[in-house]
Design a protein around this motif. Structure first.
Motif, mmCIF file in Angstrom:
data_model
loop_
_atom_site.group_PDB
_atom_site.id
_atom_site.type_symbol
_atom_site.label_atom_id
_atom_site.label_comp_id
_atom_site.label_asym_id
_atom_site.label_seq_id
_atom_site.Cartn_x
_atom_site.Cartn_y
_atom_site.Cartn_z
ATOM 1 N N HIS A 63 0.876 -1.176 0.000
ATOM 2 C CA HIS A 63 0.000 0.000 0.000
ATOM 3 C C HIS A 63 0.915 1.228 0.000
ATOM 4 C CE1 HIS A 63 -3.490 2.511 1.728
ATOM 5 N NE2 HIS A 63 -3.984 1.925 0.662
ATOM 6 N N GLU B 135 1.600 2.718 16.675
ATOM 7 C CA GLU B 135 1.122 2.624 15.295
ATOM 8 C C GLU B 135 1.850 1.525 14.522
ATOM 9 O OE1 GLU B 135 1.899 6.029 12.739
ATOM 10 O OE2 GLU B 135 0.098 5.576 11.591
ATOM 11 N N ARG B 138 1.128 -2.113 15.238
ATOM 12 C CA ARG B 138 -0.066 -2.679 14.607
ATOM 13 C C ARG B 138 0.123 -2.890 13.112
ATOM 14 N NH1 ARG B 138 -0.488 -1.036 19.792
ATOM 15 N NH2 ARG B 138 -2.043 -2.357 20.845
ATOM 16 N N ALA C 95 -9.740 -5.484 12.996
ATOM 17 C CA ALA C 95 -9.240 -4.329 13.764
ATOM 18 C C ALA C 95 -8.970 -4.714 15.213
ATOM 19 C CB ALA C 95 -10.246 -3.182 13.699
ATOM 20 N N VAL C 98 -5.904 -7.320 15.319
ATOM 21 C CA VAL C 98 -4.606 -6.678 15.084
ATOM 22 C C VAL C 98 -4.205 -5.872 16.319
ATOM 23 C CG1 VAL C 98 -3.445 -4.854 13.764
ATOM 24 C CG2 VAL C 98 -4.752 -6.627 12.573
ATOM 25 N N THR C 99 -5.160 -5.196 16.923
ATOM 26 C CA THR C 99 -4.854 -4.400 18.115
ATOM 27 C C THR C 99 -4.400 -5.300 19.256
ATOM 28 O OG1 THR C 99 -6.395 -2.683 17.424
ATOM 29 C CG2 THR C 99 -5.855 -2.749 19.765
ATOM 30 N N GLU C 125 -6.082 0.251 3.329
ATOM 31 C CA GLU C 125 -6.735 1.335 4.073
ATOM 32 C C GLU C 125 -7.142 0.868 5.471
ATOM 33 O OE1 GLU C 125 -9.851 3.297 1.930
ATOM 34 O OE2 GLU C 125 -8.656 3.511 0.106
ATOM 35 N N LEU C 126 -7.632 -0.355 5.551
ATOM 36 C CA LEU C 126 -7.994 -0.923 6.849
ATOM 37 C C LEU C 126 -6.810 -0.877 7.809
ATOM 38 C CD1 LEU C 126 -9.711 -2.721 8.802
ATOM 39 C CD2 LEU C 126 -8.839 -4.704 7.534
ATOM 40 N N GLN C 127 -5.677 -1.377 7.356
ATOM 41 C CA GLN C 127 -4.488 -1.400 8.222
ATOM 42 C C GLN C 127 -4.065 0.015 8.602
ATOM 43 O OE1 GLN C 127 -3.623 -4.173 9.513
ATOM 44 N NE2 GLN C 127 -4.778 -5.487 8.125
ATOM 45 N N ALA C 128 -4.216 0.937 7.676
ATOM 46 C CA ALA C 128 -3.817 2.322 7.967
ATOM 47 C C ALA C 128 -4.709 2.926 9.046
ATOM 48 C CB ALA C 128 -3.868 3.159 6.695
ATOM 49 N N VAL C 129 -5.997 2.646 8.982
ATOM 50 C CA VAL C 129 -6.913 3.192 9.995
ATOM 51 C C VAL C 129 -6.636 2.548 11.359
ATOM 52 C CG1 VAL C 129 -9.316 3.497 10.694
ATOM 53 C CG2 VAL C 129 -8.700 3.706 8.284
ATOM 54 N N ILE C 130 -6.457 1.226 11.372
ATOM 55 C CA ILE C 130 -6.140 0.535 12.628
ATOM 56 C C ILE C 130 -4.893 1.137 13.272
ATOM 57 C CG2 ILE C 130 -5.376 -1.662 13.634
ATOM 58 C CD1 ILE C 130 -6.957 -3.098 11.373
ATOM 59 N N ALA C 131 -3.871 1.320 12.454
ATOM 60 C CA ALA C 131 -2.600 1.836 12.970
ATOM 61 C C ALA C 131 -2.753 3.260 13.483
ATOM 62 C CB ALA C 131 -1.540 1.770 11.869
ATOM 63 N N MET C 132 -3.439 4.069 12.714
ATOM 64 C CA MET C 132 -3.659 5.480 13.088
ATOM 65 C C MET C 132 -4.455 5.567 14.399
ATOM 66 S SD MET C 132 -2.955 8.312 11.415
ATOM 67 C CE MET C 132 -2.827 9.764 12.471
ATOM 68 N N ALA C 133 -5.464 4.716 14.540
ATOM 69 C CA ALA C 133 -6.278 4.738 15.758
ATOM 70 C C ALA C 133 -5.435 4.349 16.972
ATOM 71 C CB ALA C 133 -7.481 3.801 15.622
ATOM 72 N N ASN C 134 -4.575 3.343 16.793
ATOM 73 C CA ASN C 134 -3.701 2.976 17.895
ATOM 74 C C ASN C 134 -2.738 4.109 18.246
ATOM 75 O OD1 ASN C 134 -3.878 0.170 19.129
ATOM 76 N ND2 ASN C 134 -4.246 -0.248 16.957
ATOM 77 N N VAL D 77 -5.548 9.553 5.953
ATOM 78 C CA VAL D 77 -6.074 8.211 6.227
ATOM 79 C C VAL D 77 -7.603 8.189 6.205
ATOM 80 C CG1 VAL D 77 -6.298 6.454 8.039
ATOM 81 C CG2 VAL D 77 -4.055 7.414 7.497
ATOM 82 N N LEU D 84 -12.559 2.287 1.238
ATOM 83 C CA LEU D 84 -13.489 2.167 2.359
ATOM 84 C C LEU D 84 -14.186 3.507 2.557
ATOM 85 C CD1 LEU D 84 -11.235 0.330 5.001
ATOM 86 C CD2 LEU D 84 -12.956 -0.699 3.500
ATOM 87 N N TYR D 93 -12.205 2.722 13.735
ATOM 88 C CA TYR D 93 -11.615 3.570 14.779
ATOM 89 C C TYR D 93 -12.225 3.244 16.144
ATOM 90 C CZ TYR D 93 -8.252 7.384 14.629
ATOM 91 O OH TYR D 93 -7.089 8.126 14.680
ATOM 92 N N VAL D 96 -10.978 -0.160 17.560
ATOM 93 C CA VAL D 96 -9.650 -0.059 18.176
ATOM 94 C C VAL D 96 -9.741 0.653 19.524
ATOM 95 C CG1 VAL D 96 -7.361 1.009 17.960
ATOM 96 C CG2 VAL D 96 -8.412 -0.115 15.978
#
Lengths: 148, 148, 148, 148, 148, 148
Positions: A63, B135, B138, C95, C98-99, C125-134, D77, D84, D93, D96
């Motif tokens: 990505h 970040e 994850r 999500a 992974v967390t 995009e999924l991984q990016a959102v998960i990472a950003m949220a963490n 993001v 998505l 979000y 997480v």
């Protein structure tokens, strides 16, 4: 079709004998990378003065926008010349990774810290502080200690 | 009877209006403490050159053996004179506490770090590294990156 | 006797050369399963239109009541026809996994999502959102941001 | 001096009666913000079509480079137009944030999702999937289920 | 030099074929251990009535003060004769380890519990409670349930 | 409209003076509950021999199917008469909740354990084991100890 693209066919010879686990991520090598990805790889290698990039980046390359943003952020956050020296930043990285139990991150940042001059004694103290903090965090939770 | 002893009657005026929450832990003050507990309190105050102990210790005092062992361990782990300086140890403590979201621990160790000379700029870098590590931990998990 | 029953004798040829690790769980195959367990296996295969059950269920089969309750709950929660479509539910599952860094769960739900039509771009995009949220979770913790 | 700067003097009237807790972070209002910070605030308000910024950004403004980088990353993001849709990203979000138990994040993203059209029924299903995933993650861990 | 000391040369034949992972920790065997370390090993073996120590202790032996303190603490905390019996303490240990997903800890404490008499049925109930608690913890978080 | 329904208007008088936080969840009282919800409430009160239900259930009642499934599961998992006695199950519940730092869950299960006969000494030992397990989990992670 989608599966064929991003579930890589690298079988891992580890686990119960009758298992051929598919690795969920294809690692993008420099040779097969797009120009956009190569540009990031080149910057990683130049910044770190190394001649190859780690698997972490080869995975993110699936990505490219995440690869680019993550590298730009990490480069900025971990840059020398700030208020915290680079080795201290590596210790903080290890503290988070050990607390979250991220094997990849523990191993790569432990290697980075060792390369950055962390002595065995300092490594031992680091682990002791991480462990102690995880312990007292739970004592504070369990006793529901009110903030002073 | 047991309940009366360890579910303290300090009502907390916080929360929905019709709620009188019982705090689950009685804080043991110096005046009411046993000799065993006072001995630890005295050592904490002498070691830290302060004239009162934090709520954390007053809560642990409900189980004197845990109070004593935790203080002895913390004193040893956080002692100056090791390979890592005391301020670096506080940063590691904060990194763990922020990752675990322990409010009490975040606040008390942030105060300790400020008192220990952490500059606002260094505090900002610390938080940035902690956040970045959470970040990338994850991303490594999500892509199941194999160890290099 | 108890040990012999539930610490399975499947040695895993992975790890230091001199190690023969005992796997802690015996996987119950259909052939050896009780009627109670087979009934659940049959329902899993019929519901998912597959001809075998995953290791997760074969492990839970060691405690049939947990197998049955977990399957009934999962079937209800993940059922199509609700307000959220099944693929969105898989993304939420990923999500969380992974967390928490649950390797088994990450891999099985990533497979399920790929099978369910998740494109490589959506996976990224999924991984990016998960990472950003963490990441931002820890910034909110570290700065102790008061609720708006 | 350092302490005076970044340990804000906003006392919080919550907690045991005899406690005047210092909030660890000063929130930077638009009026007192530097040009660098105002530029980010302006972009947040323009992008989100709102006329004030949340406490999260006012807290990050204590470290302008983190404010800027975090906003740029989040904007990228969470941008509409990807694979998505924005509401699905909010659900991820929330998943997480609930798993990590970040109160600030749960509340702000729940509000954002409600504003973005999440129905009460979809909210209920979201929580059910998050809870179920946290449950089965631990069953997979506890039984040490080998990857299929 | 530092690296040579604490990054052990035990290659692990697990992972992608072209990978020779260095294990980050050297395990200190009794024969090569210092007197300080041997004294702890002797006490572990005598207390537990076993004739070898686990890898956990051999790893901690890289930092003898952590080895000694951790063993002294564990010995005190897990000692028989308290208000909680030893098997109950093992169940609590497993509950924490499963929640944190610490593979080493799950496996060693599951073995200890089996050895201590945990029946397969009790093991199944233990896992069910752990899983359920992880589920309802997130429902309480997600709905932001106010304390009663 | 959706917002009006599920973002409850109970303002919480806690936090910075100028803040009127909206609680994200409306608590459904018996009087206003549907028959479906009342049936669960009745079963909770009958099973637990109490005359009111906790906030947890009043929150879940916003999604009746989750309320029903969660109660049915909890009732089955925590039922007396299994291999583990009810108080031991409460200790396991507390261990998970403290590790995850779920304030609501820590408080409600601590109350339940006290009511169920947990002595102050046993409470102290419980917290000590939870804390110790969280500590050694991280030592195992940090040293990347290979499974024995």
């Amino acid at each position: 079709m989608a599966i064929g693209y991003w579930l890589s066919a690298i079988a891992i010879a580890c686990g119960p004998a009758n298992s051929t686990r598919m690795h969920p991520t294809r690692l993008i090598e420099y040779e097969e990378a797009s120009d956009e990805v190569r540009k990031v790889y080149d910057d990683i290698m130049a910044t770190r003065k190394v001649d190859k990039v780690n698997n972490f980046w080869k995975a993110l390359a699936n990505h490219p926008v995440t690869l680019r943003r993550t590298w730009d952020s990490l480069k900025e956050v971990m840059a020398p010349g700030g208020a915290l020296d680079p080795l201290t930043k590596e210790l903080i990285y290890i503290a988070v990774s050990v607390t979250n139990n991220c094997e990849y991150c523990i191993r790569s940042h432990t290697k980075a810290a060792a390369k950055g001059g962390l002595s065995p004694e300092a490594f031992g103290e680091l682990q002791a502080v991480i462990a102690m903090a995880n312990e007292t965090n739970r004592l504070a939770n369990g006793y529901q200690v009110p903030v002073d």
